[in-house]
Design a protein around this motif. Structure first.
Motif, PDB file in Angstrom:
ATOM      1  N   UNK A   5     -64.205   0.330  28.926  1.00  0.00           N
ATOM      2  CA  UNK A   5     -63.139   1.167  29.484  1.00  0.00           C
ATOM      3  C   UNK A   5     -62.030   1.373  28.459  1.00  0.00           C
ATOM      4  N   UNK A   6     -61.668   0.304  27.735  1.00  0.00           N
ATOM      5  CA  UNK A   6     -60.615   0.409  26.719  1.00  0.00           C
ATOM      6  C   UNK A   6     -61.041   1.376  25.617  1.00  0.00           C
ATOM      7  N   UNK A   7     -62.313   1.298  25.211  1.00  0.00           N
ATOM      8  CA  UNK A   7     -62.814   2.180  24.159  1.00  0.00           C
ATOM      9  C   UNK A   7     -62.791   3.635  24.611  1.00  0.00           C
ATOM     10  N   UNK A   8     -63.129   3.877  25.888  1.00  0.00           N
ATOM     11  CA  UNK A   8     -63.102   5.252  26.405  1.00  0.00           C
ATOM     12  C   UNK A   8     -61.671   5.800  26.409  1.00  0.00           C
ATOM     13  N   UNK A   9     -60.691   4.948  26.705  1.00  0.00           N
ATOM     14  CA  UNK A   9     -59.288   5.378  26.659  1.00  0.00           C
ATOM     15  C   UNK A   9     -58.829   5.623  25.221  1.00  0.00           C
ATOM     16  N   UNK A  10     -59.298   4.801  24.292  1.00  0.00           N
ATOM     17  CA  UNK A  10     -58.974   5.020  22.874  1.00  0.00           C
ATOM     18  C   UNK A  10     -59.471   6.393  22.440  1.00  0.00           C
ATOM     19  N   UNK A  11     -60.719   6.715  22.812  1.00  0.00           N
ATOM     20  CA  UNK A  11     -61.295   8.018  22.458  1.00  0.00           C
ATOM     21  C   UNK A  11     -60.527   9.155  23.128  1.00  0.00           C
ATOM     22  N   UNK A  12     -60.070   8.926  24.365  1.00  0.00           N
ATOM     23  CA  UNK A  12     -59.278   9.936  25.072  1.00  0.00           C
ATOM     24  C   UNK A  12     -57.990  10.234  24.314  1.00  0.00           C
ATOM     25  N   UNK A  43     -49.999   5.885  10.763  1.00  0.00           N
ATOM     26  CA  UNK A  43     -49.404   5.106  11.851  1.00  0.00           C
ATOM     27  C   UNK A  43     -50.475   4.316  12.611  1.00  0.00           C
ATOM     28  N   UNK A  44     -51.601   4.964  12.912  1.00  0.00           N
ATOM     29  CA  UNK A  44     -52.660   4.293  13.672  1.00  0.00           C
ATOM     30  C   UNK A  44     -53.266   3.156  12.865  1.00  0.00           C
ATOM     31  N   UNK A  45     -53.426   3.391  11.552  1.00  0.00           N
ATOM     32  CA  UNK A  45     -54.012   2.363  10.694  1.00  0.00           C
ATOM     33  C   UNK A  45     -53.081   1.169  10.538  1.00  0.00           C
ATOM     34  N   UNK A  46     -51.816   1.445  10.270  1.00  0.00           N
ATOM     35  CA  UNK A  46     -50.858   0.358  10.089  1.00  0.00           C
ATOM     36  C   UNK A  46     -50.628  -0.403  11.394  1.00  0.00           C
ATOM     37  N   UNK A  47     -50.876   0.252  12.526  1.00  0.00           N
ATOM     38  CA  UNK A  47     -50.707  -0.410  13.826  1.00  0.00           C
ATOM     39  C   UNK A  47     -51.669  -1.584  13.986  1.00  0.00           C
ATOM     40  N   UNK A  48     -52.777  -1.545  13.260  1.00  0.00           N
ATOM     41  CA  UNK A  48     -53.784  -2.593  13.386  1.00  0.00           C
ATOM     42  C   UNK A  48     -53.171  -3.958  13.095  1.00  0.00           C
ATOM     43  N   UNK A  49     -52.379  -4.032  12.019  1.00  0.00           N
ATOM     44  CA  UNK A  49     -51.766  -5.312  11.660  1.00  0.00           C
ATOM     45  C   UNK A  49     -50.777  -5.761  12.729  1.00  0.00           C
ATOM     46  N   UNK A  50     -50.049  -4.811  13.305  1.00  0.00           N
ATOM     47  CA  UNK A  50     -49.101  -5.141  14.366  1.00  0.00           C
ATOM     48  C   UNK A  50     -49.821  -5.672  15.601  1.00  0.00           C
ATOM     49  N   UNK A  51     -50.989  -5.082  15.906  1.00  0.00           N
ATOM     50  CA  UNK A  51     -51.755  -5.526  17.066  1.00  0.00           C
ATOM     51  C   UNK A  51     -52.313  -6.930  16.870  1.00  0.00           C
ATOM     52  N   UNK A  52     -52.681  -7.275  15.622  1.00  0.00           N
ATOM     53  CA  UNK A  52     -53.109  -8.637  15.333  1.00  0.00           C
ATOM     54  C   UNK A  52     -51.999  -9.621  15.696  1.00  0.00           C
ATOM     55  N   UNK A  53     -50.760  -9.244  15.378  1.00  0.00           N
ATOM     56  CA  UNK A  53     -49.616 -10.101  15.688  1.00  0.00           C
ATOM     57  C   UNK A  53     -49.432 -10.240  17.201  1.00  0.00           C
ATOM     58  N   UNK A  54     -49.619  -9.127  17.928  1.00  0.00           N
ATOM     59  CA  UNK A  54     -49.527  -9.166  19.388  1.00  0.00           C
ATOM     60  C   UNK A  54     -50.554 -10.149  19.958  1.00  0.00           C
ATOM     61  N   UNK A  55     -51.775 -10.102  19.413  1.00  0.00           N
ATOM     62  CA  UNK A  55     -52.825 -11.015  19.861  1.00  0.00           C
ATOM     63  C   UNK A  55     -52.391 -12.469  19.692  1.00  0.00           C
ATOM     64  N   UNK A 206     -52.098   0.555  23.625  1.00  0.00           N
ATOM     65  CA  UNK A 206     -52.463  -0.416  24.647  1.00  0.00           C
ATOM     66  C   UNK A 206     -53.980  -0.527  24.754  1.00  0.00           C
ATOM     67  N   UNK A 207     -54.655   0.627  24.801  1.00  0.00           N
ATOM     68  CA  UNK A 207     -56.116   0.617  24.892  1.00  0.00           C
ATOM     69  C   UNK A 207     -56.730   0.066  23.603  1.00  0.00           C
ATOM     70  N   UNK A 208     -56.151   0.453  22.470  1.00  0.00           N
ATOM     71  CA  UNK A 208     -56.652  -0.010  21.178  1.00  0.00           C
ATOM     72  C   UNK A 208     -56.508  -1.528  21.064  1.00  0.00           C
ATOM     73  N   UNK A 209     -55.453  -2.061  21.668  1.00  0.00           N
ATOM     74  CA  UNK A 209     -55.213  -3.510  21.634  1.00  0.00           C
ATOM     75  C   UNK A 209     -56.368  -4.262  22.294  1.00  0.00           C
ATOM     76  N   UNK A 210     -56.824  -3.794  23.462  1.00  0.00           N
ATOM     77  CA  UNK A 210     -57.880  -4.491  24.185  1.00  0.00           C
ATOM     78  C   UNK A 210     -59.228  -4.364  23.468  1.00  0.00           C
ATOM     79  N   UNK A 211     -59.432  -3.247  22.747  1.00  0.00           N
ATOM     80  CA  UNK A 211     -60.652  -3.122  21.938  1.00  0.00           C
ATOM     81  C   UNK A 211     -60.574  -4.098  20.772  1.00  0.00           C
ATOM     82  N   UNK A 212     -59.418  -4.135  20.129  1.00  0.00           N
ATOM     83  CA  UNK A 212     -59.235  -4.999  18.970  1.00  0.00           C
ATOM     84  C   UNK A 212     -59.358  -6.471  19.343  1.00  0.00           C
TER      85      UNK A 212
END
Length: 277
Positions: A5-12, A43-55, A206-212
């Motif tokens: 579901x998270x992946x489908x929202x990411x694609x959306x 922005x989307x690429x750099x967000x990856x590192x931020x999401x790691x921190x959220x995790x 938010x959706x990308x976070x759950x996929x990551x």
């Protein structure tokens, strides 16, 4: 939220962003569309590192996913407001003092090098200075109170650890913006393009976070790719000092190449590590 579901929202959200980019192409032309795409990818690429921190933050406090969603929702709303302020301020400063771009370039290069060489470590976010400062302003409960940010105990208002986590998330986003917004300035300083590319990237976080959360071990070398993208955008800004301007199309090609290599390296080296085990 399940991975599917998270992946489908990411694609959306990605599809919606590309539809918006198509509108920019139709009404504002190819150059602006390329600038939006460049800003969005950065922005989307750099967000990856931020999401790691959220995790790491959520893991440190043992926050369940239902509560994570609430914090992320409020965090994303706060990021949208803060980004607007940062971008308007940044564009104003750059328009008045163009040499600031060179300083931004140096900051990005240093940040990229630090990220590339920084070792993975588990921070104890419960000892965060933000929580200590908050505790000096308002009492904080020892345990979570469902999904609530504030509760009343003994006729006194208390903040919950969930509110403290929200503050940490917002603060880390401010620090993240110090890198991400100057990086987009390497593509364009048009406030409309900078802000909309930021917002469309943030909306899917938010959706990308759950996929990551499920895949971060598989793509562990992407972080190095993010570091090299920071270094490249820093060099691109610093090159303006010598009147050297890297075209947007070439910049996009280099960014896509770095990201693709980091993903392929993660998959290939991950299989090698698995084979050794």
């Amino acid at each position: 939220m399940s991975t599917k579901k998270a992946l489908s929202w990411v694609l959306f959200w990605i599809g919606l962003s590309m539809c918006f980019n198509l509108g920019i192409y139709i009404f504002l032309g190819k150059e602006k569309a390329m600038e939006f795409l460049g800003g969005y990818v950065i922005e989307q690429t750099l967000s990856i590192d931020n999401l790691f921190l959220f995790l790491m933050v959520f893991s440190s406090f043992g926050i369940r996913q239902s509560s994570q969603r609430r914090v992320l929702n409020y965090g994303i709303f706060g990021a949208i407001v803060l980004r607007l302020l940062f971008i308007l301020l940044g564009v104003t400063i750059v328009n008045k003092f163009e040499w600031v771009l060179y300083i931004f370039g140096g900051i990005l290069i240093v940040s990229g090098i630090n990220m590339a060489y920084k070792q993975e470590e588990k921070d104890n976010f419960k000892e965060s200075k933000i929580i200590k400062v908050l505790g000096g302003i308002i009492p904080i409960t020892d345990t979570l109170e469902g999904d609530r940010f504030f509760v009343k105990k003994n006729n006194a208002l208390h903040a919950t650890p969930l509110f403290a986590i929200l503050l940490i998330i917002e603060f880390t986003d401010i620090l993240f913006a110090i890198d991400s917004i100057p990086a987009i300035f390497s593509i364009t300083t048009d406030p409309f393009i900078v802000y909309t590319s930021n917002i469309f990237a943030i909306l899917g976080l938010r959706s990308f976070y759950f996929v990551l959360g499920k895949l971060h071990e598989t793509f562990k070398y992407v972080k190095h790719g993010v570091a090299f993208i920071l270094i490249f955008t820093g060099i691109k800004l610093a090159a303006l000092t010598f009147q050297v301007e890297i075209p947007t199309e070439l910049s996009l090609g280099i960014i896509f190449a770095i990201l693709s290599i980091s993903v392929l390296a993660s998959v290939a080296l991950g299989k090698v590590d698995t084979g050794k085990d």
